[in-house]
Design an enzyme around this catalytic site. Structure first.
Site, mmCIF file in Angstrom:
data_model
loop_
_atom_site.group_PDB
_atom_site.id
_atom_site.type_symbol
_atom_site.label_atom_id
_atom_site.label_comp_id
_atom_site.label_asym_id
_atom_site.label_seq_id
_atom_site.Cartn_x
_atom_site.Cartn_y
_atom_site.Cartn_z
ATOM 1 N N THR A 966 13.139 -24.265 1.862
ATOM 2 C CA THR A 966 13.502 -25.141 2.977
ATOM 3 C C THR A 966 12.404 -26.141 3.301
ATOM 4 O O THR A 966 12.668 -27.188 3.890
ATOM 5 C CB THR A 966 13.824 -24.311 4.227
ATOM 6 O OG1 THR A 966 12.706 -23.470 4.537
ATOM 7 C CG2 THR A 966 15.052 -23.439 3.986
ATOM 8 N N CYS A 967 11.148 -25.801 2.934
ATOM 9 C CA CYS A 967 10.054 -26.735 3.211
ATOM 10 C C CYS A 967 10.221 -28.031 2.433
ATOM 11 O O CYS A 967 9.769 -29.097 2.873
ATOM 12 C CB CYS A 967 8.713 -26.103 2.852
ATOM 13 S SG CYS A 967 8.405 -24.532 3.689
ATOM 14 N N PHE A 968 10.859 -27.950 1.261
ATOM 15 C CA PHE A 968 10.958 -29.108 0.372
ATOM 16 C C PHE A 968 12.406 -29.500 0.091
ATOM 17 O O PHE A 968 12.664 -30.323 -0.789
ATOM 18 C CB PHE A 968 10.244 -28.807 -0.952
ATOM 19 C CG PHE A 968 8.842 -28.307 -0.769
ATOM 20 C CD1 PHE A 968 7.831 -29.174 -0.389
ATOM 21 C CD2 PHE A 968 8.533 -26.965 -0.947
ATOM 22 C CE1 PHE A 968 6.533 -28.715 -0.219
ATOM 23 C CE2 PHE A 968 7.239 -26.511 -0.778
ATOM 24 C CZ PHE A 968 6.238 -27.382 -0.405
#
Length: 999
Positions: A966-968
């Site tokens: 989810t960070c990227f």
């Protein structure tokens, strides 16, 4: 082309704001009243000419004392309201309404008025034109009359107007050089020119008495007229009509082209053109101050306010020419209506005149730029005529916009930027007051100029858009149009503005940790250096975009998407920081004179919300890097290890308690740490926060905070809007910490699932809530109060039975009562006080009842965003957009912008099956997919195309579920061998996902 749909939408919206029929009816009534008021004015100033007049309101009776023009206008309005008697119109002199430079001619023409039995005299601006034409037609029919009679007629025709011109046209020697450019022949100064014209006319007409040939006589008079036209000192509606008629009769436009070219190319001449007469000017001033409605119903106190210090003027016996009037910001001496009629008639009669006017305005723009920089002083006496020139120039350029776009508009816009700031404010006020229907057409032309120039830019040779003079000048002029658009819209009273928005001091319940004196001094310096940048033009106009809920033209029409795509926002932010540093006394980052740098962030009205969000992103990231650099320096130089991040360790099942306690400790010990990059760690989980963990943290804490069981906010059942609980048991510290959470979300570029009404964002940006805000929060109550306001019968007390005592419900459903004013239960709502009741009711619900809670909430919000350009860039509706994200879930855009890695392409069968499945999902399931892949179910500003989703191949067919980073925004998808298996695995993953683990 690209803007055609938007243009049509805006035009439709614009027409909805102004009903054409009602406007026409209003204009007819106003013109009719104004005509009668003018008769009263002339009767007071000049009289009717009857020496036996007994009308006490007529100057001819000797019963009217000497008064100024403004005083006469106010008295004329009073007489109109009283339906006072008027002298017979045939006995009233019809004045020629001379302009200022012809005022001296009135005395010399007095005998002419008497001898002609009050017949109208020709306009002094074209002394020979009318009478020579009449002479020509007359003499064509009387060619065979006696020579002495012809000679006598010639002298009587031409001498008198030349005497008037000789006295009145002696001041404009400056027009000589400009006339040489236009006519390409020498022309003497205006005074000597008039005398030579008179001499030439007399000689030619005397010689013509010896010639009985009508054609010869016609050529002589024509020559006289051309020579006299070259001495014209200004244009008026009457002059243009006469010129057009003359050109039609003689089949030649040369006289019209030369005259129009001479005037429109010289600001000394154009500033005197299309001027209101002394009567019209004064009456317009008075009518602008008059109360709305029928002037015949004016009260005595209204008349006294119109006269304004009239008694003082009379007591001081000040002569009319020395009376000092306070100049209204929106006052103009230009007769805009006559100007438009003249231009329309000119274009209809002679369409080819556009070319000469275009050339003349180009010369005008260049000369204005030069004179404003070099010779003209920043004084009202010298700059006021230039303001009139710009009013005329912009109205003129609208008659054939395409012809003026590429050459004339850039020159005129460049000249406007050289005006002093107060003059720019005057021009904007004039447009708002006198030219509201020109605002949208002017905006369209400026937008087209910027778009065309942007398309022609070569970024590799010409640099960023900030360095293009045409774009920068056009944007500066657009700022004037922007403020004019606000002033012409629906403005709220200034009483709704908040005075103190940047109070970031900690309340007593948070100030538990004492700070040393040095830290307090440093904090004071920081607040001073980070003072909000105010627009000087807005301060002069005393206007704020927040004042206007519904501008004349929608704010979105000021966006220029093509320009936004070409602006390098990192460079623009650097300019912004340089300007801000220089204004706070520091050394600018770019060096040199910062006043020469142009910054689009200071003209944010032209930037789309997406572009402005990028500027906000640069600001927060640079501050985060600055905090990390300072932490590293302290550790290296002072051996004082400091955490460069804002770390929060949270237990998932105690998220509210842990988060608020840690934020409270940070706010007490060192509030500056709130500006560091947020890093969240869930206890017992292996996820490393690169952005995705923070997104889930904010989502979870927002769900808990706005839970009705928590009691801090209440939900309106009709709108599902969240509002502050006015009797919450939580202390102010809790609301402060929630404000910090909202500020951190904006600072860290995270979208939240909050459902605040628009009034919350308006209050955060500096406005108090008012009655229109209730429509968004509580439409049922809004409609009830609106029906009360719309009720016009006199039995309101019996119908509504409403007093100034109101009842409302708390979060537990109990009914509470409140008196809006002392003894409110005894005061019934009537026609006279219903507006006050609605205002007090709205103020209590939106401001007073939640004052403590909201102040604490806003204080926490400002602790994070006080140094941010948020207030400079965004309007309340745009703040809502960056907090909550877009509401348009266009998954077709997401498919087009998605990238593929690990062996997948857009043509892979698994990818085709994936998008077929996604497009068939319900909206709720699609939101879960976004939550699973990005950490948030919200759409970023600019739509899903801005999300940049990546789908990567995660091995061959297997039974594993899809996973995500989810960070990227990365979705890891195995290459399943069937569409059915892909759908089953995908739905299970997005439905039961919770928490973070290490792959």
């Amino acid at each position: 082309m690209e803007r055609s749909k938007d243009d049509n939408r805006a035009i439709g919206s614009h027409k909805n704001h102004h009903t054409i029929a009602s406007n026409d009816e209003h204009e007819v009534k106003r013109a009719s009243a104004k005509k009668l008021i003018e008769r009263y004015f002339y009767q007071l100033m000049e009289g009717c000419g009857n020496e036996q007049c007994s009308n006490k309101n007529c100057a001819s009776s000797g019963k009217v004392s000497r008064m100024t023009a403004n005083a006469a206008a106010a008295r004329a309005i009073q007489l109109f309201s009283q339906e006072a008697p008027l002298c017979d119109e045939k006995d009233t002199p019809i004045l020629s309404k001379p302009s200022e430079n012809h005022a001296a001619s009135s005395s010399s023409s007095a005998a002419v008025h008497q001898s002609m039995e009050c017949k109208p005299t020709p306009s002094p601006s074209s002394p020979c034109l009318d009478r020579s034409g009449a002479y020509l037609e007359e003499n064509k029919q009387n060619v065979n009359t006696k020579r002495a009679e012809v000679a006598n007629n010639s002298s009587s025709v031409d001498v008198t107007p030349m005497e008037e011109g000789d006295q009145g046209e002696t001041s404009n020697v400056h027009s000589d050089s400009r006339k040489r450019l236009v006519f390409d022949q020498p022309v003497e100064s205006s005074g000597s020119s008039s005398r030579n014209v008179r001499k030439m006319a007399s000689n030619q007409l005397a010689d013509s008495t010896m010639d009985t040939n009508a054609d010869s006589l016609s050529r002589n008079v024509e020559s006289t007229m051309i020579t006299s036209a070259q001495g014209v000192q200004q244009l008026s509606e009457e002059t243009l009509v006469e010129l057009i008629d003359w050109c039609k009769r003689h089949g030649s436009d040369s006289l019209l082209i030369r005259t129009v070219g001479a005037v429109f190319s010289a600001h000394q001449l154009l500033s005197k053109s299309f001027q209101l007469s002394s009567a019209t000017s004064s009456i317009e001033k008075m009518l602008a101050r008059a109360p709305p409605g029928d002037l015949r119903n004016m009260k005595k106190e209204d008349i006294r306010s119109l006269e304004g210090d009239l008694d003082k003027d009379e007591d001081s016996k000040a002569p009319p020419d020395t009376a000092q009037d306070t100049l209204d910001m929106s006052y103009t001496s230009v007769d805009v209506a006559a100007l438009r009629r003249s231009l329309k008639a000119l274009l209809a009669a002679r369409p080819d005149i556009v070319g000469p006017i275009n050339n003349a305005l180009q010369l005008l723009g260049e000369s204005l730029s030069r004179d404003l920089r070099v010779s003209l002083k920043d004084t009202q006496e010298q700059i006021e005529p230039i303001i009139s020139v710009f009013v005329i120039a912009f109205e003129t350029m609208l008659i054939a916009s395409a012809d003026f776009l590429e050459d004339t508009y850039p020159r005129i816009c460049a000249a406007v930027t050289h005006l002093p700031l107060w003059a720019q404010a005057r021009l904007s006020s004039i447009w708002a007051q006198h030219c509201p229907d020109s605002i949208y057409p002017m905006l369209q032309q400026i937008q087209q100029l910027i778009t065309i120039t942007t398309l022609s830019l070569n970024p590799y040779q010409q640099g960023p858009a900030q360095g293009n003079e045409v774009v920068c000048n056009a944007t500066k002029v657009m700022k004037l149009i922007y403020y004019a658009n606000i002033l012409a819209g629906d403005l709220e009273p200034k009483q709704y503005r908040e005075t103190d928005l940047r109070d970031t001091s900690l309340p007593s319940f948070l100030s538990l940790v004492p700070e040393d004196e040095e830290m307090l001094v440093g904090e004071e310096d920081r607040r001073t250096s980070n003072k909000k940048l105010e627009d000087p033009l807005a301060q002069l106009l005393d206007v704020n975009p927040l004042d206007c809920r519904k501008p004349l033209v929608p704010y979105e029409e000021f966006y220029n998407e093509l320009l936004c795509d070409s602006i390098e926002m990192d460079h623009d932010y650097l300019i912004y920081r340089s300007i801000k540093t220089a204004e706070s006394g520091g050394n600018p980052l770019l060096g040199g004179d910062v006043s020469k740098h142009f910054c689009f962030m200071q003209h944010a009205f032209i930037l789309t919300t997406t572009t402005k969000t990028l500027a906000l992103y640069y600001d927060s990231r640079i501050r985060m890097m600055s905090e990390r650099r300072i932490s590293a320096m302290r550790q290296y130089l002072l051996d004082d290890p400091v955490n460069p991040f804002l770390n929060l360790r949270i237990r998932r099942d105690h998220i509210i308690d842990d988060a608020l306690v840690e934020l409270e400790i940070i706010a007490m010990s060192n509030p500056k740490d709130l500006k560091k990059q947020l890093v969240v760690e869930f206890t017992g989980e292996q996820g490393i926060d690169e952005g995705g963990v923070s997104k889930e943290f904010f989502q979870l804490i927002i769900e808990e905070i706005f839970n009705p069981d928590y009691g801090m906010f209440v939900t309106n059942e009709d709108t599902n809007m969240m509002w502050f609980n006015s009797i919450s048991f939580e202390n102010e510290a809790q609301f402060t910490l929630i404000g910090i959470v909202l500020g951190l979300a904006i600072y860290n570029n995270i979208i939240l699932a909050v459902n605040f009404p628009m009034v919350v964002y308006r209050k955060l940006m500096g406005m108090r809530g008012s009655f229109p805000d209730l429509q968004d929060l509580n439409p049922v109550l809004y409609n009830s109060l609106k029906s009360l306001l719309d009720y016009t019968e006199n039995d309101m007390e019996d119908v509504f039975m409403q007093t100034f005592k109101i009842g409302y419900q708390d979060v537990f459903g109990s009914t509470l009562e409140h008196e809006l004013k002392p003894d409110g239960d005894k005061i019934y709502v009537t026609q006279e006080n219903k507006q006050e009741f609605v205002e007090l009711y709205s103020d209590f619900l939106l401001n007073q009842s939640i004052e403590k809670q909201f102040k604490a909430f806003r204080r926490g919000f400002q602790m994070v965003t006080d140094e941010s350009p948020l207030h400079l860039l965004f309007r309340p509706e745009e703040v809502e957009l960056i907090v909550c994200g877009s509401k348009e879930f266009d998954f077709d855009q997401l498919e087009k912008s998605t990238e593929y890695e690990g062996g997948f392409t857009a043509e892979s069968q698994t990818i085709k099956d994936f998008w077929t499945i996604v497009h068939g999902l319900s909206m709720e399931t699609k939101r879960k997919l976004l939550q699973f892949t990005t950490g948030s179910d919200r759409v970023p500003v600019g739509g899903l195309s801005r999300l940049k989703l990546v789908i990567a191949r995660n091995g061959p067919d297997c039974d594993r579920l899809p996973t995500s980073h989810t960070c990227f925004n990365v979705l890891l998808l195995p290459e399943y061998d069937s569409k059915e298996k892909l759908e089953e695995r995908l739905l299970k993953a997005i439905t039961y996902s919770k928490g973070f683990g290490m792959l």
